[in-house]
Scaffold this motif. Sequence first.
Motif, PDB file in Angstrom:
ATOM      1  N   TYR A   1      -1.777   5.183  -5.146  1.00  9.44           N
ATOM      2  CA  TYR A   1      -2.145   4.320  -4.057  1.00  9.44           C
ATOM      3  C   TYR A   1      -0.798   4.016  -3.241  1.00  9.44           C
ATOM      4  N   ALA A   2       0.463   3.589  -4.066  1.00  8.46           N
ATOM      5  CA  ALA A   2       1.343   3.300  -3.380  1.00  8.46           C
ATOM      6  C   ALA A   2       2.062   4.298  -2.772  1.00  8.46           C
ATOM      7  N   GLN A   3       2.047   5.578  -3.230  1.00 11.45           N
ATOM      8  CA  GLN A   3       2.821   6.811  -2.314  1.00 11.45           C
ATOM      9  C   GLN A   3       1.664   7.136  -1.153  1.00 11.45           C
ATOM     10  N   LYS A   4       0.290   7.348  -1.387  1.00 11.51           N
ATOM     11  CA  LYS A   4      -0.511   7.983  -0.467  1.00 11.51           C
ATOM     12  C   LYS A   4      -0.933   7.052   0.590  1.00 11.51           C
ATOM     13  N   VAL A   5      -1.093   5.786   0.239  1.00  8.18           N
ATOM     14  CA  VAL A   5      -1.854   4.783   0.961  1.00  8.18           C
ATOM     15  C   VAL A   5      -0.533   4.098   1.869  1.00  8.18           C
ATOM     16  N   GLU A   6       0.358   3.412   0.887  1.00  7.75           N
ATOM     17  CA  GLU A   6       1.449   2.711   1.534  1.00  7.75           C
ATOM     18  C   GLU A   6       2.593   3.473   1.953  1.00  7.75           C
TER      19      GLU A   6
ATOM     20  N   TYR B   1       5.049   4.676   0.022  1.00  7.44           N
ATOM     21  CA  TYR B   1       6.306   4.244  -0.700  1.00  7.44           C
ATOM     22  C   TYR B   1       6.425   5.515  -1.843  1.00  7.44           C
ATOM     23  N   PRO B   2       7.661   5.403  -2.219  1.00 13.69           N
ATOM     24  CA  PRO B   2       7.781   6.428  -3.489  1.00 13.69           C
ATOM     25  C   PRO B   2       7.330   6.272  -4.781  1.00 13.69           C
ATOM     26  N   GLU B   3       7.133   4.709  -5.093  1.00 10.55           N
ATOM     27  CA  GLU B   3       6.967   4.096  -6.354  1.00 10.55           C
ATOM     28  C   GLU B   3       6.090   2.851  -6.225  1.00 10.55           C
ATOM     29  N   ARG B   4       5.649   2.252  -7.444  1.00 13.12           N
ATOM     30  CA  ARG B   4       5.021   0.966  -6.995  1.00 13.12           C
ATOM     31  C   ARG B   4       5.921  -0.155  -7.005  1.00 13.12           C
ATOM     32  N   LEU B   5       5.624  -1.251  -6.204  1.00  8.65           N
ATOM     33  CA  LEU B   5       6.457  -2.283  -5.786  1.00  8.65           C
ATOM     34  C   LEU B   5       6.492  -3.548  -6.975  1.00  8.65           C
ATOM     35  N   VAL B   6       7.631  -3.962  -7.068  1.00  8.65           N
ATOM     36  CA  VAL B   6       7.721  -5.139  -7.663  1.00  8.65           C
ATOM     37  C   VAL B   6       7.248  -6.301  -6.922  1.00  8.65           C
ATOM     38  N   HIS B   7       6.499  -7.373  -7.512  1.00  5.40           N
ATOM     39  CA  HIS B   7       5.789  -8.222  -6.734  1.00  5.40           C
ATOM     40  C   HIS B   7       6.953  -9.158  -6.159  1.00  5.40           C
ATOM     41  N   GLY B   8       6.714  -9.556  -4.976  1.00  8.04           N
ATOM     42  CA  GLY B   8       7.669 -10.511  -4.068  1.00  8.04           C
ATOM     43  C   GLY B   8       7.887 -11.910  -4.824  1.00  8.04           C
ATOM     44  N   PRO B   9       6.565 -12.463  -5.203  1.00  4.68           N
ATOM     45  CA  PRO B   9       6.843 -13.845  -6.106  1.00  4.68           C
ATOM     46  C   PRO B   9       7.542 -13.705  -7.347  1.00  4.68           C
ATOM     47  N   LEU B  10       7.564 -12.342  -8.129  1.00  5.11           N
ATOM     48  CA  LEU B  10       8.300 -12.287  -9.088  1.00  5.11           C
ATOM     49  C   LEU B  10       9.602 -12.202  -8.807  1.00  5.11           C
ATOM     50  N   THR B  11      10.198 -11.653  -7.814  1.00  7.13           N
ATOM     51  CA  THR B  11      11.574 -11.476  -7.381  1.00  7.13           C
ATOM     52  C   THR B  11      12.128 -12.744  -6.964  1.00  7.13           C
ATOM     53  N   ALA B  12      11.191 -13.401  -6.230  1.00  2.00           N
ATOM     54  CA  ALA B  12      11.557 -15.020  -5.835  1.00  2.00           C
ATOM     55  C   ALA B  12      11.640 -15.698  -7.096  1.00  2.00           C
TER      56      ALA B  12
ATOM     57  N   HIS C   1      -3.231  -3.133  -5.966  1.00  3.91           N
ATOM     58  CA  HIS C   1      -2.864  -1.790  -6.473  1.00  3.91           C
ATOM     59  C   HIS C   1      -1.389  -1.198  -6.228  1.00  3.91           C
ATOM     60  N   ILE C   2      -1.043  -1.735  -5.134  1.00  8.05           N
ATOM     61  CA  ILE C   2       0.602  -1.574  -4.904  1.00  8.05           C
ATOM     62  C   ILE C   2       1.389  -1.600  -6.011  1.00  8.05           C
ATOM     63  N   HIS C   3       1.035  -2.724  -6.971  1.00  4.89           N
ATOM     64  CA  HIS C   3       2.075  -2.953  -8.182  1.00  4.89           C
ATOM     65  C   HIS C   3       1.535  -2.067  -9.384  1.00  4.89           C
ATOM     66  N   LEU C   4       0.325  -1.398  -9.480  1.00  6.95           N
ATOM     67  CA  LEU C   4      -0.130  -0.842 -10.574  1.00  6.95           C
ATOM     68  C   LEU C   4      -0.586   0.812 -10.343  1.00  6.95           C
TER      69      LEU C   4
ATOM     70  N   THR D   1      13.222   5.769   1.694  1.00  9.78           N
ATOM     71  CA  THR D   1      13.200   5.652   3.178  1.00  9.78           C
ATOM     72  C   THR D   1      11.930   4.885   3.492  1.00  9.78           C
ATOM     73  N   ARG D   2      11.990   3.951   4.434  1.00 10.33           N
ATOM     74  CA  ARG D   2      11.076   3.009   4.596  1.00 10.33           C
ATOM     75  C   ARG D   2       9.806   3.788   5.531  1.00 10.33           C
ATOM     76  N   PRO D   3       8.734   3.551   5.437  1.00  6.23           N
ATOM     77  CA  PRO D   3       7.792   4.271   6.301  1.00  6.23           C
ATOM     78  C   PRO D   3       7.816   3.622   7.389  1.00  6.23           C
ATOM     79  N   ALA D   4       7.481   4.715   8.364  1.00  3.14           N
ATOM     80  CA  ALA D   4       7.339   4.103   9.725  1.00  3.14           C
ATOM     81  C   ALA D   4       5.968   4.140  10.255  1.00  3.14           C
ATOM     82  N   HIS D   5       5.567   3.353  10.978  1.00  6.38           N
ATOM     83  CA  HIS D   5       4.049   3.154  11.016  1.00  6.38           C
ATOM     84  C   HIS D   5       3.598   3.990  12.312  1.00  6.38           C
ATOM     85  N   ARG D   6       2.447   4.293  12.463  1.00  5.59           N
ATOM     86  CA  ARG D   6       1.870   5.141  13.484  1.00  5.59           C
ATOM     87  C   ARG D   6       1.622   4.197  14.737  1.00  5.59           C
ATOM     88  N   PHE D   7       1.799   4.469  15.872  1.00  5.90           N
ATOM     89  CA  PHE D   7       1.338   3.665  17.063  1.00  5.90           C
ATOM     90  C   PHE D   7       0.081   3.425  16.927  1.00  5.90           C
TER      91      PHE D   7
END
Length: 311
Positions: free
Chosen positions: A227-232, A234-245, A220-223, A5-11
């Motif tokens: 960090y990916a879970q507690k700061v951003e 997300y449940p896991e590390r993210l694939v780079h946007g430019p790699l997918t592109a 750090h979001i890729h490695l 599920t996508r994080p919803a941001h604090r106002f």
Amino acid sequence: MCSWTRPAHRFLSTSSLNLQALDAWIASPKSLVLTDTFHSNHLSDLYITLPTRDGTHGRPFASPVEGTPLAYGHHLAFFHPRNPEAALRTDGTDADFCPPEPFTRRMWAGGTMTWNKERALKIGEKATAVSTVAKVEKKGFEVGKPMIFVKQRIEVTVEGQSEPGMVEERAHVYQASVASIGSRVPRQVNDLPKSEFSLSYTPTLTTLFRFSALTFNGHHIHLDKDYAQKVEGYPERLVHGPLTALILLESLIYHRPRAQLRTFSYRAHNPVFVNCAATIHGAIVAKDKAELWCENDEGVVGMTGVIQFDE
């Protein structure tokens, strides 16, 4: 973990922001000039990282050849800033073109690439990339969800040439460094064409490490899973946007090797996670136009792209 599920941001009250510093940053001129050489050894490392070129999808690995055209999108492995670690932001990213605190959480939102076939980039050539900020937008401030959209323009020109061989625009979104709470479902992507060709692969942690190294990207979001879970959030590390592109581009060339690309536009819709199977789908929707998209095994579309080409 591919279900999410996508994080919803604090106002966030805009009264807590230093708007004067932000506006001063927006008004200030920003540019960066980087020179690099399209070394075949570096490209060999990129080739062995990409599922379309590593020899595992029915075609043998073929080394890059000096003097031949640089493959579409492969400039992404070059022209990275070389900043000391002490100058990076706390998430490991370069501070170039980044707005001031608290807008420190960066996402690669999309972009465009345009190629000049009369000034084609070639392997072994030395080139200069001139980066400027084409546009900065403030969004969501009136509803307590402030975001900064930064569009970066990059012109890549081979040494001795007067015109760029490739022009790229990158769109990054910067959010404030506050904790995320709650959740919402992934964005739906509608009106996609029927898939005519596809390529499946699983981006592993090794894939992410290799692409981070190739692009000198310490985000750090890729490695860093914590960090990916507690700061951003997300449940896991993210694939780079430019790699997918890049793999969207590669997939068209893999299935239409004679295609000569003119333009490529792409947009990120949902995160693509490490260790989750991904399928790149494509369809030729006109004689000179292809639509491509990246989808996980639950049907969530991470990125879409449109390519204009000649044959």
